[in-house]
Design a protein around this motif. Structure first.
Motif, short mmCIF file in Angstrom:
data_model
loop_
_atom_site.label_atom_id
_atom_site.label_comp_id
_atom_site.label_asym_id
_atom_site.label_seq_id
_atom_site.Cartn_x
_atom_site.Cartn_y
_atom_site.Cartn_z
N VAL A 259 -40.92 3.04 -34.51
CA VAL A 259 -41.07 1.71 -33.93
C VAL A 259 -41.63 0.79 -35.01
CG1 VAL A 259 -42.22 0.33 -32.15
CG2 VAL A 259 -41.43 2.64 -31.62
N VAL A 260 -40.92 -0.31 -35.25
CA VAL A 260 -41.31 -1.29 -36.26
C VAL A 260 -41.39 -2.67 -35.62
CG1 VAL A 260 -40.27 0.01 -38.15
CG2 VAL A 260 -38.93 -1.73 -37.01
N THR A 261 -42.00 -3.61 -36.32
CA THR A 261 -42.04 -5.00 -35.85
C THR A 261 -40.85 -5.75 -36.42
OG1 THR A 261 -43.39 -5.70 -37.70
CG2 THR A 261 -44.56 -4.99 -35.70
N ASP A 262 -40.62 -6.94 -35.91
CA ASP A 262 -39.56 -7.80 -36.43
C ASP A 262 -39.68 -7.97 -37.95
OD1 ASP A 262 -38.16 -8.42 -34.10
OD2 ASP A 262 -39.45 -10.12 -33.63
N GLU A 263 -40.91 -8.11 -38.43
CA GLU A 263 -41.14 -8.37 -39.84
C GLU A 263 -40.68 -7.21 -40.73
OE1 GLU A 263 -43.71 -8.73 -37.50
OE2 GLU A 263 -43.40 -10.88 -37.32
N ASN A 264 -40.80 -5.98 -40.25
CA ASN A 264 -40.44 -4.80 -41.03
C ASN A 264 -39.03 -4.30 -40.76
OD1 ASN A 264 -43.66 -3.99 -40.19
ND2 ASN A 264 -43.12 -4.18 -42.33
N MET A 265 -38.40 -4.80 -39.71
CA MET A 265 -37.13 -4.22 -39.26
C MET A 265 -36.05 -4.23 -40.33
SD MET A 265 -33.85 -4.55 -37.93
CE MET A 265 -33.68 -6.28 -37.61
N ILE A 266 -35.82 -5.35 -40.98
CA ILE A 266 -34.72 -5.43 -41.94
C ILE A 266 -34.97 -4.52 -43.13
CG2 ILE A 266 -33.54 -6.97 -43.56
CD1 ILE A 266 -33.76 -9.15 -41.40
N GLN A 267 -36.19 -4.48 -43.64
CA GLN A 267 -36.53 -3.60 -44.76
C GLN A 267 -36.26 -2.14 -44.41
OE1 GLN A 267 -40.71 -3.56 -45.75
NE2 GLN A 267 -40.51 -1.65 -46.87
N VAL A 268 -36.75 -1.71 -43.26
CA VAL A 268 -36.58 -0.32 -42.85
C VAL A 268 -35.12 -0.03 -42.53
CG1 VAL A 268 -37.23 1.42 -41.13
CG2 VAL A 268 -38.96 -0.16 -42.03
N ARG A 269 -34.46 -0.93 -41.85
CA ARG A 269 -33.04 -0.74 -41.52
C ARG A 269 -32.19 -0.56 -42.77
NH1 ARG A 269 -29.98 -5.91 -40.01
NH2 ARG A 269 -30.07 -5.94 -42.28
N ASP A 270 -32.39 -1.43 -43.75
CA ASP A 270 -31.59 -1.35 -44.96
C ASP A 270 -31.90 -0.10 -45.79
OD1 ASP A 270 -30.46 -3.72 -44.17
OD2 ASP A 270 -31.44 -4.94 -45.70
N ALA A 271 -33.14 0.35 -45.77
CA ALA A 271 -33.53 1.52 -46.56
C ALA A 271 -33.15 2.84 -45.88
CB ALA A 271 -35.03 1.50 -46.82
N LEU A 272 -33.31 2.92 -44.56
CA LEU A 272 -33.17 4.21 -43.87
C LEU A 272 -31.93 4.34 -43.00
CD1 LEU A 272 -36.88 4.85 -42.86
CD2 LEU A 272 -35.68 5.52 -44.94
N LYS A 273 -31.20 3.27 -42.79
CA LYS A 273 -29.92 3.30 -42.07
C LYS A 273 -29.97 4.01 -40.71
CE LYS A 273 -27.49 1.90 -45.85
NZ LYS A 273 -28.38 0.97 -46.48
N PRO A 274 -30.77 3.48 -39.77
CA PRO A 274 -30.77 4.09 -38.43
C PRO A 274 -29.40 3.92 -37.77
CG PRO A 274 -31.89 2.00 -38.39
CD PRO A 274 -31.58 2.29 -39.83
N HIS A 275 -29.12 4.76 -36.81
CA HIS A 275 -27.85 4.69 -36.10
C HIS A 275 -27.82 3.56 -35.08
CE1 HIS A 275 -27.81 9.10 -37.28
NE2 HIS A 275 -26.88 8.51 -38.00
N ARG A 276 -28.99 3.23 -34.53
CA ARG A 276 -29.07 2.16 -33.52
C ARG A 276 -30.51 1.73 -33.36
NH1 ARG A 276 -29.81 4.97 -28.21
NH2 ARG A 276 -29.90 7.18 -28.72
N GLY A 277 -30.71 0.72 -32.55
CA GLY A 277 -32.04 0.22 -32.27
C GLY A 277 -32.10 -0.39 -30.88
N GLU A 278 -33.32 -0.51 -30.36
CA GLU A 278 -33.51 -1.13 -29.06
C GLU A 278 -34.93 -1.71 -29.00
OE1 GLU A 278 -34.79 2.75 -26.42
OE2 GLU A 278 -32.66 2.41 -26.76
N LEU A 279 -35.12 -2.66 -28.12
CA LEU A 279 -36.46 -3.23 -27.95
C LEU A 279 -37.38 -2.15 -27.38
CD1 LEU A 279 -35.77 -6.81 -26.58
CD2 LEU A 279 -36.53 -6.16 -28.86
N PHE A 280 -38.61 -2.15 -27.84
CA PHE A 280 -39.60 -1.17 -27.41
C PHE A 280 -40.71 -1.89 -26.67
CE2 PHE A 280 -43.45 1.39 -28.21
CZ PHE A 280 -43.02 2.61 -27.75
N GLU A 281 -40.99 -1.48 -25.47
CA GLU A 281 -42.03 -2.10 -24.66
C GLU A 281 -43.33 -1.36 -24.77
OE1 GLU A 281 -41.44 -4.96 -22.96
OE2 GLU A 281 -39.40 -4.94 -23.69
#
Length: 78
Positions: free
Chosen positions: A56-78
């Motif tokens: 679980v990451v914040t909006d601020e970290n999402m692009i960095q982590v997404r580009d580096a680790l290539k997750p298959h999908r994502g969803e909002l976390f409550e």
């Protein structure tokens, strides 16, 4: 206000659970190396032949982590 996003890696097959469990170790290593302010990771067994690892990451970290680790999908976390 920042949103939390659950990045998900899917694993399938007879060793899916072990692979997801091991992948979580690498997610924690990445967090430590990059000094991210993230502390929610895990893995879930979703069936005999399917499991996921997640971080679980914040909006601020999402692009960095997404580009580096290539997750298959994502969803909002409550």
């Amino acid at each position: 206000m920042s949103r939390n996003i659950k990045l998900i890696w899917d694993f399938r097959g007879p060793v899916a659970a072990k692979t997801a469990e091991h992948h979580e170790i690498h997610l924690k290593e990445y967090i430590a190396i990059e000094k991210l302010d993230v502390n929610i990771t895990g893995f879930e067994i979703q069936g005999e032949m399917q499991a996921i690892a997640f971080m679980v990451v914040t909006d601020e970290n999402m692009i960095q982590v997404r580009d580096a680790l290539k997750p298959h999908r994502g969803e909002l976390f409550e």
